[in-house]
Design a protein around this motif. Structure first.
Motif, mmCIF file in Angstrom:
data_model
loop_
_atom_site.group_PDB
_atom_site.id
_atom_site.type_symbol
_atom_site.label_atom_id
_atom_site.label_comp_id
_atom_site.label_asym_id
_atom_site.label_seq_id
_atom_site.Cartn_x
_atom_site.Cartn_y
_atom_site.Cartn_z
ATOM 1 N N MET A 93 0.842 -1.197 0.000
ATOM 2 C CA MET A 93 0.000 0.000 0.000
ATOM 3 C C MET A 93 0.883 1.255 0.000
ATOM 4 O O MET A 93 0.661 2.195 -0.765
ATOM 5 C CB MET A 93 -0.932 0.010 1.207
ATOM 6 C CG MET A 93 -1.835 1.237 1.206
ATOM 7 S SD MET A 93 -2.877 1.395 2.656
ATOM 8 C CE MET A 93 -4.160 0.249 2.300
ATOM 9 N N MET A 94 1.922 1.243 0.847
ATOM 10 C CA MET A 94 2.825 2.398 0.880
ATOM 11 C C MET A 94 3.475 2.606 -0.489
ATOM 12 O O MET A 94 3.619 3.734 -0.957
ATOM 13 C CB MET A 94 3.921 2.185 1.924
ATOM 14 C CG MET A 94 3.392 2.201 3.337
ATOM 15 S SD MET A 94 4.707 1.733 4.489
ATOM 16 C CE MET A 94 3.765 1.580 6.008
ATOM 17 N N ALA A 95 3.843 1.511 -1.135
ATOM 18 C CA ALA A 95 4.485 1.608 -2.445
ATOM 19 C C ALA A 95 3.540 2.240 -3.458
ATOM 20 O O ALA A 95 3.930 3.103 -4.246
ATOM 21 C CB ALA A 95 4.923 0.222 -2.918
ATOM 22 N N GLU A 96 2.251 1.833 -3.424
ATOM 23 C CA GLU A 96 1.298 2.378 -4.391
ATOM 24 C C GLU A 96 1.043 3.859 -4.149
ATOM 25 O O GLU A 96 1.007 4.663 -5.082
ATOM 26 C CB GLU A 96 -0.031 1.603 -4.320
ATOM 27 C CG GLU A 96 0.103 0.190 -4.843
ATOM 28 C CD GLU A 96 -1.252 -0.429 -5.175
ATOM 29 O OE1 GLU A 96 -2.248 0.301 -5.306
ATOM 30 O OE2 GLU A 96 -1.309 -1.662 -5.310
ATOM 31 N N PHE A 141 -7.011 -7.998 -1.698
ATOM 32 C CA PHE A 141 -8.395 -7.649 -1.999
ATOM 33 C C PHE A 141 -8.937 -6.658 -0.977
ATOM 34 O O PHE A 141 -9.486 -5.614 -1.326
ATOM 35 C CB PHE A 141 -9.241 -8.932 -2.004
ATOM 36 C CG PHE A 141 -10.679 -8.733 -2.395
ATOM 37 C CD1 PHE A 141 -11.070 -8.831 -3.730
ATOM 38 C CD2 PHE A 141 -11.647 -8.476 -1.445
ATOM 39 C CE1 PHE A 141 -12.394 -8.655 -4.098
ATOM 40 C CE2 PHE A 141 -12.978 -8.298 -1.802
ATOM 41 C CZ PHE A 141 -13.347 -8.393 -3.137
ATOM 42 N N THR A 142 -8.762 -6.981 0.296
ATOM 43 C CA THR A 142 -9.400 -6.187 1.341
ATOM 44 C C THR A 142 -8.788 -4.795 1.453
ATOM 45 O O THR A 142 -9.450 -3.844 1.826
ATOM 46 C CB THR A 142 -9.372 -6.935 2.691
ATOM 47 O OG1 THR A 142 -10.236 -6.248 3.598
ATOM 48 C CG2 THR A 142 -7.986 -6.991 3.289
ATOM 49 N N LEU A 143 -7.501 -4.650 1.118
ATOM 50 C CA LEU A 143 -6.878 -3.319 1.184
ATOM 51 C C LEU A 143 -6.998 -2.578 -0.149
ATOM 52 O O LEU A 143 -6.431 -1.503 -0.320
ATOM 53 C CB LEU A 143 -5.409 -3.435 1.602
ATOM 54 C CG LEU A 143 -5.137 -3.980 3.006
ATOM 55 C CD1 LEU A 143 -3.638 -4.096 3.258
ATOM 56 C CD2 LEU A 143 -5.769 -3.089 4.078
ATOM 57 N N SER A 144 -7.731 -3.155 -1.100
ATOM 58 C CA SER A 144 -7.928 -2.532 -2.426
ATOM 59 C C SER A 144 -6.611 -2.292 -3.149
ATOM 60 O O SER A 144 -6.402 -1.250 -3.765
ATOM 61 C CB SER A 144 -8.656 -1.187 -2.317
ATOM 62 O OG SER A 144 -9.871 -1.344 -1.685
ATOM 63 N N LEU A 145 -5.708 -3.264 -3.062
ATOM 64 C CA LEU A 145 -4.399 -3.084 -3.701
ATOM 65 C C LEU A 145 -4.399 -3.659 -5.114
ATOM 66 O O LEU A 145 -5.322 -4.374 -5.502
ATOM 67 C CB LEU A 145 -3.322 -3.773 -2.863
ATOM 68 C CG LEU A 145 -3.222 -3.252 -1.433
ATOM 69 C CD1 LEU A 145 -2.185 -4.032 -0.647
ATOM 70 C CD2 LEU A 145 -2.891 -1.769 -1.427
ATOM 71 N N MET A 170 -5.177 2.857 -5.147
ATOM 72 C CA MET A 170 -4.367 3.534 -4.137
ATOM 73 C C MET A 170 -3.335 4.450 -4.785
ATOM 74 O O MET A 170 -2.945 5.457 -4.206
ATOM 75 C CB MET A 170 -3.689 2.524 -3.202
ATOM 76 C CG MET A 170 -4.647 1.789 -2.264
ATOM 77 S SD MET A 170 -5.822 2.847 -1.379
ATOM 78 C CE MET A 170 -4.723 3.854 -0.409
ATOM 79 N N ILE A 171 -2.920 4.122 -6.024
ATOM 80 C CA ILE A 171 -2.023 5.026 -6.758
ATOM 81 C C ILE A 171 -2.788 6.311 -7.065
ATOM 82 O O ILE A 171 -2.302 7.422 -6.872
ATOM 83 C CB ILE A 171 -1.523 4.379 -8.074
ATOM 84 C CG1 ILE A 171 -0.813 3.052 -7.781
ATOM 85 C CG2 ILE A 171 -0.627 5.340 -8.840
ATOM 86 C CD1 ILE A 171 -0.206 2.381 -8.999
ATOM 87 N N MET A 172 -4.040 6.112 -7.496
ATOM 88 C CA MET A 172 -4.870 7.262 -7.832
ATOM 89 C C MET A 172 -5.115 8.148 -6.607
ATOM 90 O O MET A 172 -5.007 9.361 -6.678
ATOM 91 C CB MET A 172 -6.204 6.737 -8.373
ATOM 92 C CG MET A 172 -6.905 7.735 -9.220
ATOM 93 S SD MET A 172 -8.343 7.098 -10.010
ATOM 94 C CE MET A 172 -8.049 5.620 -10.719
#
Ligand code: TRP
Length: 455
Positions: free
Chosen positions: A59-62, A229-233, A238-240
């Motif tokens: 997530m942090m990367a995205e 899935f659950t973190l929407s990765l 998440m990039i957006m």
């Protein structure tokens, strides 16, 4: 390439929007039932490890990619790749994300449609005084013919397209500010109720006493896939969202908050459902219908059950709706940017396409004969199971693998260090997770599953 100039007005709005996308059917509907199917405790442990060591760093990367590029997902990836002296071919992550989001939404809307139906049942008193059998019957009746399912899921498809087409998400976000806390309160009430009247101790043991003999490699893959899935990765979202992150907001801290809230909701859903499941002798591995076959029994017995039941499923609908909007966004943005459609045209087209593909899931649920596909050997799956499996367990982990390798190996360290802007030890931890733990874990699980390894 035009830069995104808008920014979330503050850190709090960003966290709310990202949590709105993350918290959805994955937490309340999917997590409890896949945990039940995979034996409980050991699955939960693997899931938590995947969230902490893989999901949060990815997530942090995205968010980092988005914040660096301040552009649409694939363009941000290209910018970061070029500035690191790498090939722009890394943008494949963008396409994979759009396709995965589209396919996920095709079954997501049907499950959200179940929740719309149950909101109606709840408020109109259909749960009151019903036995576990009768509640089960209610669920089978709903899936007996395609028309009601088409109607209920149509409500979600139409609503999603209209909101996204008109670009009124901002207004919706304001409404969600109130609804997320209500969901939290209702979940708390359900957990307390379940603790008082159901088999709470048994549920806690089931969820937190790991028994690894009950967990297969396929179960490990499902836990891994679900953490994405659950973190929407791996779907670009998440990039957006990262592209709008205000300067000076820590992407490390906010990612941890979002993951904590998401995990909390999932565990609470489990603690609300399993005491009822055990108290009524329902099978823990009942499958996708689990929440719909268990919680209404509790609503039917508690005081003000119609009000609580209706409101609870309404909040599930809201949580699903905020996720659907984020899910359709990547397809709509793609159509606008690459095909030059107007926003409302893109939303209408995407909505129609989603609706068409959702028929595969509708007919899988009603048990149409043609909806079962034979894979290799004697493995058979319905289109619904297949769509879920391919997206959550194959496309998302693969996308996560590419993002990990890209941000931790290909991107210049100087850039990622500056973007993460955190203590050296935490940076090193993030880098280690993405350089070694995530790629090795993902490859290992895949190789085991296809039988190349035999651990
Ligand atoms: N995280 C959502 C849920 O738990 C589902 C989801 C997966 C999603 N990928 C997404 C939502 C991308 C928005 C965007 O229900």
């Amino acid at each position: 390439m035009s830069e995104y100039h808008g920014r979330w007005s503050n850190r709090f709005t960003y966290i709310l929007a990202a949590t709105g996308a993350a918290v959805g059917l994955g937490n309340i509907w999917k997590f409890p039932y896949i945990m039940g199917e995979n034996g409980g405790g050991a699955f939960v442990l693997v899931y938590l490890a995947c969230i902490a060591l893989i999901g949060v760093p990815v997530m942090m990367a995205e968010v980092m990619i988005g914040k660096y590029g301040r552009l649409a997902p694939s363009k941000s990836v290209i910018k970061l790749a070029r500035d690191s002296g790498r090939s722009s071919a890394w943008r494949v992550t963008g396409w994979g994300g759009v396709i995965a989001g589209f396919l996920i939404l095709s079954f997501y809307v049907v499950i959200a449609g179940w929740a719309v139906a149950y909101t109606w049942y709840g408020f109109t008193g259909s749960f009151t005084g019903r036995s576990a059998d009768e509640i089960g019957q209610l669920f089978s009746n709903l899936n007996a013919s395609p028309y009601p399912l088409l109607g209920w899921s149509g409500v979600i498809v139409l609503g999603t397209s209209i909101v996204v087409g008109k670009g009124v998400q901002k207004g919706l976000e304001k409404a969600v500010n109130y609804m997320m806390p209500i969901l939290f309160v209702l979940l708390t009430i359900m957990v307390l109720y379940a603790a008082n009247t159901g088999e709470f101790a048994q549920a806690v043991r089931f969820m937190f006493e790991p028994d690894f003999s009950k967990l297969s490699w396929n179960g490990v893959l499902i836990a891994l896939g679900h953490s994405f899935f659950t973190l929407s990765l791996a779907s670009g979202i998440m990039i957006m969202y990262g592209a709008y992150l205000p300067e000076g907001t820590s992407l490390v801290k906010t990612s941890v908050y979002i993951a904590l809230m998401d995990t909390l909701v999932a565990l609470m859903a489990g603690l609300a459902i399993f005491p009822v499941v055990f108290a009524n002798g329902l099978p823990a591995g009942a499958g996708p219908g689990l929440i719909f076959q268990s919680l209404p029994i509790a609503f039917g017995q508690m005081p003000l059950g119609s009000l609580f039941g209706g409101s609870f499923f309404l909040m599930v609908v809201v949580a699903a709706f905020t996720s659907s909007i984020a899910l359709i966004e990547s397809s709509v943005a793609w159509l606008v940017e690459h095909r030059g459609l107007l926003r409302w045209q893109a939303a209408a087209l995407a909505g129609f396409a989603i609706w068409l593909v959702s028929l595969l899931t509708v007919f899988s649920l009603t048990g149409a004969e043609w909806s079962v596909v034979s894979l290799w050997g004697d493995i058979k799956m319905s289109y619904f199971d297949l769509l879920d499996y391919i997206t959550a367990n194959i496309m998302l982990p693969l996308g996560g693998l590419i993002i990990s390798v890209f941000t931790a190996w290909a991107v210049k360290e100087e850039i990622s260090r500056k973007m993460l802007d955190t203590e050296p030890a935490l940076y090193l931890l993030w880098q280690t997770c993405l350089r070694y733990i995530a790629p090795v874990a993902i490859m290992l699980v895949f190789l085991n599953l296809i039988g190349v390894l035999d651990l």
